[in-house]
Design an enzyme around this catalytic site. Sequence first.
Site, PDB file in Angstrom:
ATOM      1  N   SER A 101       0.830  -1.196   0.000  1.00  0.00           N
ATOM      2  CA  SER A 101       0.000   0.000   0.000  1.00  0.00           C
ATOM      3  C   SER A 101       0.874   1.260   0.000  1.00  0.00           C
ATOM      4  CB  SER A 101      -0.949  -0.043   1.200  1.00  0.00           C
ATOM      5  OG  SER A 101      -2.010   0.878   1.055  1.00  0.00           O
ATOM      6  N   HIS A 253      -7.330  -5.991  -0.348  1.00  0.00           N
ATOM      7  CA  HIS A 253      -6.164  -5.117  -0.281  1.00  0.00           C
ATOM      8  C   HIS A 253      -5.051  -5.673   0.596  1.00  0.00           C
ATOM      9  CE1 HIS A 253      -3.970  -1.352  -0.418  1.00  0.00           C
ATOM     10  NE2 HIS A 253      -3.988  -1.250   0.908  1.00  0.00           N
TER      11      HIS A 253
END
Length: 280
Positions: A101, A253
């Site tokens: 991320s 994610h």
Amino acid sequence: MSVLKGKQKINGNDLYYEHYLHETSSKTILLIHGFLSSTFSFRRLIPLLCQEYNVISIDFPPFGKSGKSTRYVYSYNNIAKSILSLLEQLHIREFVVIGHSMGGQLSLNIAYLRPDLVKKVVLLCSSGYLERSKQSLIYLSYLPFFHLFIKRYLEKSGVMKNLQNVVFNQQLIDEEMFQGYMEPFLNEEIFKGLARLLRHREGDLSEEMLHKIETPCLLIWGEEDKVVPLSIGKRLQKDLKNSRLIVLSETGHLVPEERPKEVFQHIVSFLQETEVHVEA
């Protein structure tokens, strides 16, 4: 395998790290977590990586166990340089960097700054193409109590709701995971650091800067990523000249938590393929 855990004062702020030393491997992997996270997010991947490599996992400021100094500049450039300074103090001359991320964007900054040190880059659902905060929000960040607004904003969504947003398989969310991702919020000083991060963070690397990165890059993405959609991964793959993209189905994610074994296998294959290619 031995483990060294500690903090180093870098650029006026404490940088926490965990160094897992392999008995025979000469290769080092650097792990950089994402926004509002810590080394905890790699808890399922680290034991696998330690089988093959030396591993350094860091908490970058103001997250995890690292410092939350109100004098530190929380820009990508300064955080990246702080991480590089830590590796220099640890006598690490070359390494592979794996970023998740926001940690992916830091990894790209590090590769851009020091291509001579970074041998390969692995981006796990990396952030990309985010612009700098609006000027009005930057001005607001100078208000004495602005960090309390950040705290209130984050408390509205809550840790559980955020976990549900980043994980595709909701059954993976248990008490251990909840407590691990709750921990960063237990130190009130983090919100002052977040205010400065909002103020100092530059925009993500531009297309022109990405085009200059020649380091081999592997992009691993969750097909169901709601935070950084797959479209960002496809765009990064086009802008990074020496890269390829792997998409994991039924994955969100938080790929290091959701698919640690698959991620590990892809990383090992990528490093081995690259090494064979270089030798040829």
